[in-house]
Design a protein around this motif. Structure first.
Motif, PDB file in Angstrom:
ATOM      1  N   ASP A  11      52.831  37.591  32.976  1.00  0.00           N
ATOM      2  CA  ASP A  11      51.768  37.779  33.963  1.00  0.00           C
ATOM      3  C   ASP A  11      50.452  37.251  33.396  1.00  0.00           C
ATOM      4  O   ASP A  11      50.079  37.580  32.266  1.00  0.00           O
ATOM      5  CB  ASP A  11      51.642  39.263  34.305  1.00  0.00           C
ATOM      6  CG  ASP A  11      50.573  39.539  35.340  1.00  0.00           C
ATOM      7  OD1 ASP A  11      50.402  38.707  36.243  1.00  0.00           O
ATOM      8  OD2 ASP A  11      49.912  40.588  35.227  1.00  0.00           O
ATOM      9  N   GLU A  12      49.756  36.430  34.158  1.00  0.00           N
ATOM     10  CA  GLU A  12      48.511  35.810  33.708  1.00  0.00           C
ATOM     11  C   GLU A  12      47.410  36.842  33.438  1.00  0.00           C
ATOM     12  O   GLU A  12      46.718  36.775  32.432  1.00  0.00           O
ATOM     13  CB  GLU A  12      48.042  34.795  34.752  1.00  0.00           C
ATOM     14  CG  GLU A  12      46.885  33.943  34.323  1.00  0.00           C
ATOM     15  CD  GLU A  12      47.238  32.879  33.304  1.00  0.00           C
ATOM     16  OE1 GLU A  12      46.314  32.243  32.796  1.00  0.00           O
ATOM     17  OE2 GLU A  12      48.425  32.696  33.010  1.00  0.00           O
ATOM     18  N   ALA A  13      47.245  37.817  34.322  1.00  0.00           N
ATOM     19  CA  ALA A  13      46.213  38.844  34.126  1.00  0.00           C
ATOM     20  C   ALA A  13      46.512  39.690  32.893  1.00  0.00           C
ATOM     21  O   ALA A  13      45.599  40.030  32.130  1.00  0.00           O
ATOM     22  CB  ALA A  13      46.114  39.728  35.360  1.00  0.00           C
ATOM     23  N   ALA A  14      47.772  40.014  32.672  1.00  0.00           N
ATOM     24  CA  ALA A  14      48.147  40.795  31.492  1.00  0.00           C
ATOM     25  C   ALA A  14      47.930  39.984  30.216  1.00  0.00           C
ATOM     26  O   ALA A  14      47.559  40.534  29.171  1.00  0.00           O
ATOM     27  CB  ALA A  14      49.596  41.245  31.590  1.00  0.00           C
ATOM     28  N   ALA A  15      48.124  38.673  30.284  1.00  0.00           N
ATOM     29  CA  ALA A  15      47.883  37.805  29.129  1.00  0.00           C
ATOM     30  C   ALA A  15      46.400  37.788  28.770  1.00  0.00           C
ATOM     31  O   ALA A  15      46.036  37.848  27.587  1.00  0.00           O
ATOM     32  CB  ALA A  15      48.378  36.398  29.413  1.00  0.00           C
ATOM     33  N   ASP A  42      31.288  40.869  35.402  1.00  0.00           N
ATOM     34  CA  ASP A  42      32.713  40.629  35.560  1.00  0.00           C
ATOM     35  C   ASP A  42      32.944  39.835  36.842  1.00  0.00           C
ATOM     36  O   ASP A  42      32.668  40.323  37.930  1.00  0.00           O
ATOM     37  CB  ASP A  42      33.469  41.956  35.595  1.00  0.00           C
ATOM     38  CG  ASP A  42      34.958  41.769  35.656  1.00  0.00           C
ATOM     39  OD1 ASP A  42      35.449  40.729  35.181  1.00  0.00           O
ATOM     40  OD2 ASP A  42      35.641  42.675  36.163  1.00  0.00           O
ATOM     41  N   LEU A  43      33.419  38.617  36.711  1.00  0.00           N
ATOM     42  CA  LEU A  43      33.674  37.753  37.864  1.00  0.00           C
ATOM     43  C   LEU A  43      35.172  37.568  38.073  1.00  0.00           C
ATOM     44  O   LEU A  43      35.628  36.514  38.499  1.00  0.00           O
ATOM     45  CB  LEU A  43      33.005  36.386  37.651  1.00  0.00           C
ATOM     46  CG  LEU A  43      31.495  36.408  37.423  1.00  0.00           C
ATOM     47  CD1 LEU A  43      30.982  35.007  37.138  1.00  0.00           C
ATOM     48  CD2 LEU A  43      30.782  36.985  38.629  1.00  0.00           C
ATOM     49  N   ALA A  44      35.941  38.611  37.789  1.00  0.00           N
ATOM     50  CA  ALA A  44      37.402  38.527  37.891  1.00  0.00           C
ATOM     51  C   ALA A  44      37.872  38.297  39.315  1.00  0.00           C
ATOM     52  O   ALA A  44      38.983  37.833  39.531  1.00  0.00           O
ATOM     53  CB  ALA A  44      38.033  39.789  37.325  1.00  0.00           C
ATOM     54  N   LYS A  45      37.037  38.609  40.305  1.00  0.00           N
ATOM     55  CA  LYS A  45      37.424  38.331  41.689  1.00  0.00           C
ATOM     56  C   LYS A  45      37.449  36.829  41.952  1.00  0.00           C
ATOM     57  O   LYS A  45      38.180  36.363  42.809  1.00  0.00           O
ATOM     58  CB  LYS A  45      36.450  38.997  42.657  1.00  0.00           C
ATOM     59  CG  LYS A  45      36.567  40.496  42.688  1.00  0.00           C
ATOM     60  CD  LYS A  45      35.617  41.087  43.703  1.00  0.00           C
ATOM     61  CE  LYS A  45      35.734  42.595  43.729  1.00  0.00           C
ATOM     62  NZ  LYS A  45      34.812  43.201  44.693  1.00  0.00           N
ATOM     63  N   THR A  46      36.639  36.077  41.216  1.00  0.00           N
ATOM     64  CA  THR A  46      36.591  34.635  41.362  1.00  0.00           C
ATOM     65  C   THR A  46      37.753  33.969  40.638  1.00  0.00           C
ATOM     66  O   THR A  46      38.452  33.149  41.191  1.00  0.00           O
ATOM     67  CB  THR A  46      35.267  34.080  40.811  1.00  0.00           C
ATOM     68  OG1 THR A  46      34.200  34.764  41.444  1.00  0.00           O
ATOM     69  CG2 THR A  46      35.148  32.603  41.043  1.00  0.00           C
ATOM     70  N   ARG A  47      37.936  34.331  39.346  1.00  0.00           N
ATOM     71  CA  ARG A  47      39.003  33.763  38.524  1.00  0.00           C
ATOM     72  C   ARG A  47      39.389  34.790  37.470  1.00  0.00           C
ATOM     73  O   ARG A  47      38.542  35.512  36.965  1.00  0.00           O
ATOM     74  CB  ARG A  47      38.510  32.480  37.853  1.00  0.00           C
ATOM     75  CG  ARG A  47      39.620  31.658  37.250  1.00  0.00           C
ATOM     76  CD  ARG A  47      39.135  30.302  36.792  1.00  0.00           C
ATOM     77  NE  ARG A  47      38.384  30.458  35.571  1.00  0.00           N
ATOM     78  CZ  ARG A  47      37.342  29.705  35.237  1.00  0.00           C
ATOM     79  NH1 ARG A  47      36.932  28.758  36.035  1.00  0.00           N
ATOM     80  NH2 ARG A  47      36.702  29.903  34.109  1.00  0.00           N
TER      81      ARG A  47
END
Length: 79
Positions: A11-15, A42-47
């Motif tokens: 999983d990309e987010a877990a990585a 935190d701009l995690a909604k974007t990328r």
């Protein structure tokens, strides 16, 4: 249980979370200005994994300044 069954290999987010824990155990550090003030947006909604420094106003991820920065494959496959 094999080490290859860990979630950060699939999983990309877990990585990104795993790599952030390894490189930034005390919170994000801006690779551009070195700010450790803890004031990153935190701009995690974007990328996935994207942050923005409040001091120099530049965007960065945990991959900046590492061998993963110029990789053309997803982080979970590079790990």
């Amino acid at each position: 249980m094999s080490v290859l069954s860990k979630p950060y290999f699939h999983d990309e987010a877990a990585a990104f979370l795993h790599l952030e824990g390894v490189f930034w155990p005390n919170g994000p550090v801006c690779p551009h200005c070195g700010s450790i003030s803890g004031k990153q947006y935190d701009l995690a909604k974007t990328r996935v994994g994207l942050c923005k420094c409040s001091d120099c106003r530049k965007q960065f991820t945990v991959k900046v300044g590492t061998v993963f920065e110029s990789a053309h494959i997803p982080l979970h496959k590079a790990l």
